[in-house]
Design a protein around this motif. Structure first.
Motif, PDB file in Angstrom:
ATOM      1  N   TRP A  98       0.721  -1.112   0.201  1.00 28.07           N
ATOM      2  CA  TRP A  98       0.008  -0.057  -0.102  1.00 28.07           C
ATOM      3  C   TRP A  98       1.037   1.211   0.173  1.00 28.07           C
ATOM      4  N   THR A 148       2.329   1.861  -3.406  1.00 28.55           N
ATOM      5  CA  THR A 148       1.322   2.317  -4.301  1.00 28.55           C
ATOM      6  C   THR A 148       1.137   3.972  -4.134  1.00 28.55           C
ATOM      7  N   GLU A 195       1.838   6.899  -6.812  1.00 23.75           N
ATOM      8  CA  GLU A 195       0.902   8.220  -7.153  1.00 23.75           C
ATOM      9  C   GLU A 195       1.285   9.403  -6.683  1.00 23.75           C
TER      10      GLU A 195
END
Length: 172
Positions: A159, A162, A166
């Motif tokens: 997580w 990610t 981003e």
């Protein structure tokens, strides 16, 4: 004669007001009421945040008192809104004005607006979610160095990667 006028006469402690002596928070009010107790708590909390009563000037203590009073009244309004289930336009206007006045008072005392990094906030949310899923036995033995099992650590790391990707894409 001018020297006599310039000399301040020390006031006896008994000649000071009950508020100045600290024996009353609000003159002629029952110090046991919920409103006064909450006011006292907020004054103490704000003064502690600012380094204690002794470190504050009288002007700062006055601003703390006004901020605490507005806070108590805003809390009272919030309770009435919650009980009624609605807010009149007049009450909403009064609430908004009092909130803005409170913010300005707190800013004058040194309140600073701080913005948390979104990644930090979501990391805390994720960690709290993971913590809520741990069994008491896992918590007791402290699964992993940070309380996460290997599977949970892998999920958290994926997580976080990610989110970092981003953020990097958004920065471009």
């Amino acid at each position: 004669m001018q020297a006599e006028q310039d000399t301040k006469v020390a006031t006896k402690p008994t000649a000071r007001s009950r508020v100045t002596n600290g024996s009353a928070i609000v003159p002629d009010a029952d110090g046991r009421s919920t409103w006064v107790r909450r006011l006292r708590d907020l004054i103490a909390a704000h003064e502690q945040d600012l380094g204690g009563t002794e470190s504050l000037s009288q002007a700062q203590r006055s601003i703390v008192r006004r901020a605490a009073t507005l806070s108590v009244e805003l809390e009272r309004l919030e309770a009435s809104f919650a009980l009624a289930g609605l807010i009149s336009a007049q009450d909403l206007d009064a609430y908004q004005r009092a909130s803005n006045s409170l913010r300005r008072l707190l800013e004058s005392l040194g309140l600073k607006r701080t913005v948390k990094d979104a990644q930090t906030v979501w990391g805390e949310v994720f960690q709290a979610n993971v913590d809520s899923m741990l069994s008491p036995a896992d918590k007791a033995i402290g699964v992993g160095r940070d309380g996460l099992s290997p599977v949970e650590r892998e999920q958290f790391d994926a997580w976080r990667k990610t989110v970092e990707q981003e953020n990097a894409a958004n920065d471009r």
